[in-house]
Design an enzyme around this catalytic site. Structure first.
Site, PDB file in Angstrom:
ATOM      1  N   ARG A 101     -80.893   7.896 -47.513  1.00 30.94           N
ATOM      2  CA  ARG A 101     -80.980   6.640 -48.285  1.00 30.94           C
ATOM      3  C   ARG A 101     -82.416   6.479 -48.751  1.00 30.94           C
ATOM      4  O   ARG A 101     -83.328   6.388 -47.929  1.00 30.94           O
ATOM      5  CB  ARG A 101     -80.560   5.443 -47.419  1.00 30.94           C
ATOM      6  CG  ARG A 101     -80.939   4.107 -48.031  1.00 30.94           C
ATOM      7  CD  ARG A 101     -80.314   2.926 -47.334  1.00 30.94           C
ATOM      8  NE  ARG A 101     -78.898   2.850 -47.645  1.00 30.94           N
ATOM      9  CZ  ARG A 101     -78.149   1.754 -47.460  1.00 30.94           C
ATOM     10  NH1 ARG A 101     -78.682   0.661 -46.963  1.00 30.94           N
ATOM     11  NH2 ARG A 101     -76.875   1.766 -47.771  1.00 30.94           N
ATOM     12  N   HIS A 128     -74.680   4.626 -55.427  1.00 27.68           N
ATOM     13  CA  HIS A 128     -74.268   4.444 -54.027  1.00 27.68           C
ATOM     14  C   HIS A 128     -72.861   5.027 -53.874  1.00 27.68           C
ATOM     15  O   HIS A 128     -71.894   4.315 -53.649  1.00 27.68           O
ATOM     16  CB  HIS A 128     -74.296   2.955 -53.669  1.00 27.68           C
ATOM     17  CG  HIS A 128     -74.227   2.665 -52.204  1.00 27.68           C
ATOM     18  ND1 HIS A 128     -74.197   3.646 -51.235  1.00 27.68           N
ATOM     19  CD2 HIS A 128     -74.179   1.477 -51.531  1.00 27.68           C
ATOM     20  CE1 HIS A 128     -74.132   3.078 -50.039  1.00 27.68           C
ATOM     21  NE2 HIS A 128     -74.125   1.768 -50.196  1.00 27.68           N
ATOM     22  N   GLN A 131     -70.296   4.368 -50.918  1.00 26.54           N
ATOM     23  CA  GLN A 131     -69.668   3.046 -50.960  1.00 26.54           C
ATOM     24  C   GLN A 131     -68.472   3.047 -51.901  1.00 26.54           C
ATOM     25  O   GLN A 131     -67.438   2.441 -51.612  1.00 26.54           O
ATOM     26  CB  GLN A 131     -70.702   2.014 -51.417  1.00 26.54           C
ATOM     27  CG  GLN A 131     -70.156   0.602 -51.484  1.00 26.54           C
ATOM     28  CD  GLN A 131     -69.862   0.019 -50.119  1.00 26.54           C
ATOM     29  OE1 GLN A 131     -70.731  -0.002 -49.253  1.00 26.54           O
ATOM     30  NE2 GLN A 131     -68.633  -0.452 -49.899  1.00 26.54           N
ATOM     31  N   ASP A 224     -72.029  -7.651 -56.323  1.00 25.44           N
ATOM     32  CA  ASP A 224     -73.047  -7.124 -55.409  1.00 25.44           C
ATOM     33  C   ASP A 224     -74.226  -8.091 -55.472  1.00 25.44           C
ATOM     34  O   ASP A 224     -74.284  -8.954 -56.363  1.00 25.44           O
ATOM     35  CB  ASP A 224     -73.458  -5.706 -55.860  1.00 25.44           C
ATOM     36  CG  ASP A 224     -74.504  -5.048 -54.953  1.00 25.44           C
ATOM     37  OD1 ASP A 224     -74.599  -5.448 -53.764  1.00 25.44           O
ATOM     38  OD2 ASP A 224     -75.218  -4.145 -55.422  1.00 25.44           O
ATOM     39  N   CYS A 264     -69.806  -4.829 -51.475  1.00 22.65           N
ATOM     40  CA  CYS A 264     -70.254  -3.776 -50.550  1.00 22.65           C
ATOM     41  C   CYS A 264     -70.968  -4.356 -49.339  1.00 22.65           C
ATOM     42  O   CYS A 264     -71.063  -3.681 -48.310  1.00 22.65           O
ATOM     43  CB  CYS A 264     -71.136  -2.774 -51.281  1.00 22.65           C
ATOM     44  SG  CYS A 264     -72.715  -3.440 -51.858  1.00 22.65           S
ATOM     45  N   ARG A 292     -65.914   2.561 -44.869  1.00 20.88           N
ATOM     46  CA  ARG A 292     -67.100   3.437 -44.965  1.00 20.88           C
ATOM     47  C   ARG A 292     -66.988   4.570 -43.946  1.00 20.88           C
ATOM     48  O   ARG A 292     -67.338   5.710 -44.237  1.00 20.88           O
ATOM     49  CB  ARG A 292     -68.378   2.624 -44.707  1.00 20.88           C
ATOM     50  CG  ARG A 292     -68.745   1.622 -45.795  1.00 20.88           C
ATOM     51  CD  ARG A 292     -69.172   2.302 -47.078  1.00 20.88           C
ATOM     52  NE  ARG A 292     -70.327   3.168 -46.888  1.00 20.88           N
ATOM     53  CZ  ARG A 292     -71.601   2.767 -46.835  1.00 20.88           C
ATOM     54  NH1 ARG A 292     -71.887   1.496 -47.010  1.00 20.88           N
ATOM     55  NH2 ARG A 292     -72.593   3.628 -46.659  1.00 20.88           N
TER      56      ARG A 292
HETATM   57  N1  NVA Z   1     -77.434  -2.929 -54.650  1.00 25.54           N
HETATM   58  C1  NVA Z   1     -77.713  -3.108 -53.245  1.00 25.54           C
HETATM   59  C2  NVA Z   1     -76.668  -2.449 -52.395  1.00 25.54           C
HETATM   60  C3  NVA Z   1     -76.831  -2.656 -50.917  1.00 25.54           C
HETATM   61  C4  NVA Z   1     -75.827  -1.914 -50.105  1.00 25.54           C
HETATM   62  C5  NVA Z   1     -79.102  -2.566 -52.919  1.00 25.54           C
HETATM   63  O1  NVA Z   1     -79.445  -1.484 -53.411  1.00 25.54           O
HETATM   64  O2  NVA Z   1     -79.841  -3.222 -52.197  1.00 25.54           O
HETATM   65  N1   CP Z   2     -73.014  -1.581 -48.111  1.00 25.22           N
HETATM   66  C1   CP Z   2     -74.048  -0.964 -47.485  1.00 25.22           C
HETATM   67  O1   CP Z   2     -74.484   0.131 -47.836  1.00 25.22           O
HETATM   68  O2   CP Z   2     -74.532  -1.681 -46.432  1.00 25.22           O
HETATM   69  P1   CP Z   2     -75.860  -1.373 -45.607  1.00 25.22           P
HETATM   70  O3   CP Z   2     -77.033  -1.626 -46.521  1.00 25.22           O
HETATM   71  O4   CP Z   2     -75.824  -2.329 -44.451  1.00 25.22           O
HETATM   72  O5   CP Z   2     -75.838   0.059 -45.155  1.00 25.22           O
END
Ligand code: NVA
Ligand code: CP
Length: 307
Positions: A101, A128, A131, A224, A264, A292
């Site tokens: 990540r 992502h 997800q 989101d 998500c 997930r």
């Molecule tokens: N768009 C959000 C998704 C979190 C799972 C982010 O990147 O923070």
């Molecule tokens: N939806 C998701 O990726 O959640 P986290 O940021 O908690 O991993």
């Protein structure tokens, strides 16, 4: 050849279906696949915070027979001190898989270019895709065959979720509509890629500024956060810009009867979604979070079986 999963369209439509079928099988029979038997290790690296991703990969790797090694880039040599390419070569000698990540998507591409084990994108600034597999599994559970269904995503259509929905849902043969204010639309090349995929799968792609038109008659309504990780300094401007895209009961009423709501998570009930929606009967967000685990186990088992 080592296969990686950096973007949703790294799986062809047929391959995505195989992964989703396996995800359903693993949900019914948790230990049916054991490709990491014998405590083989998967490195799961975080440059950004996480609850679901961290827990679902930990549980999933262990369920596959392996050992999840959760790494924080701040406490390793990665990021400034050691190059991504050297990191990829070292990790490839020690682990079976790299899950990462991060911020810039180019970092994942560099990791994959130098790794000899599968690299999985567990969120970048641009995509992502893990997800999206969980979301597809969830929609299939609630609505059946994915091809031909309509899903509408509202809010920041330029973020990782907006762009991944375009590619992943077009791959599934769905009609994907994304709605966000001007300046927050997906990258043109990604829209183009999604349209090309949709032309093959029978799906379609719509990008609009109109939230009501986007939601009209949809089978699934999705949103989101308006402020993704790394965008915290833009919060005031974003909150002021995205108001019309908040998913309210009135907006949900424009969708098909029995439409489902996905997010998500983490969710902000004061901004992108009203509590009556996310905590109401149309919401499937807890199934989505659970999936997930199943979707990523299927993805990992599938990727390991290709090499
Ligand atoms: N768009 C959000 C998704 C979190 C799972 C982010 O990147 O923070
Ligand atoms: N939806 C998701 O990726 O959640 P986290 O940021 O908690 O991993």
């Amino acid at each position: 050849m080592t296969r990686h999963f950096l973007r949703d369209d790294d799986l062809s439509p047929a391959e995505q279906r195989e992964v989703l079928d396996l995800a359903a099988r693993l949900k019914a029979d948790r230990f049916a696949e054991r490709p990491l038997e014998g405590q083989k290790t998967a490195a799961v690296i975080f440059d950004k915070t996480s609850t679901r991703t961290q827990v679902s990969f930990s549980v999933g790797v262990a369920d596959l027979g392996g050992n999840p090694l959760i790494m924080d880039s701040k406490n390793s040599q990665m990021g400034g001190k050691e190059s991504i390419s050297d990191t990829a070569k070292v990790l490839s000698r020690m682990v079976e898989m790299i899950v990462w990540r991060t911020y810039a998507h180019a970092g994942l591409e560099e990791m994959a270019a130098h790794a000899t084990v599968p690299v999985i994108n567990s969120l970048s600034d641009d995509f992502h895709p893990c997800q999206i597999l969980a979301d597809l599994q969830t929609i299939r559970e609630h609505k059946g065959e994915l091809a031909g269904l309509t899903a509408s995503y509202l809010g920041d259509a330029a973020n990782n979720m907006g762009q991944s929905y375009l590619l992943g849902f077009a791959t599934a043969g769905m009609h994907i509509r994304v709605a966000g204010p001007a300046g927050y639309h997906p990258r043109a090349d990604i829209v183009e890629d999604a349209r090309r995929i949709a032309a093959e799968t029978g799906g379609s792609v719509t990008v609009t500024e109109d939230p009501v038109a986007a939601v009209a008659g949809a089978d699934a309504v999705i949103t989101d956060t308006w402020v993704s990780m790394g965008q915290e300094s833009e919060k005031a401007e974003r909150v002021a810009t995205f108001g019309a895209y908040r998913v309210t009961p009135e907006l949900m009423a424009q969708a098909k009867d029995g439409a489902i709501f996905l997010h998500c998570l983490p969710a902000y009930r004061e901004y992108e979604v009203a509590p009556e929606v996310i905590d109401g009967p149309q919401s499937v967000v807890w199934d989505e979070a659970e999936n997930r685990v199943h979707a990523q186990k299927a993805l990992m088992a599938w990727l390991l079986a290709q090499s």
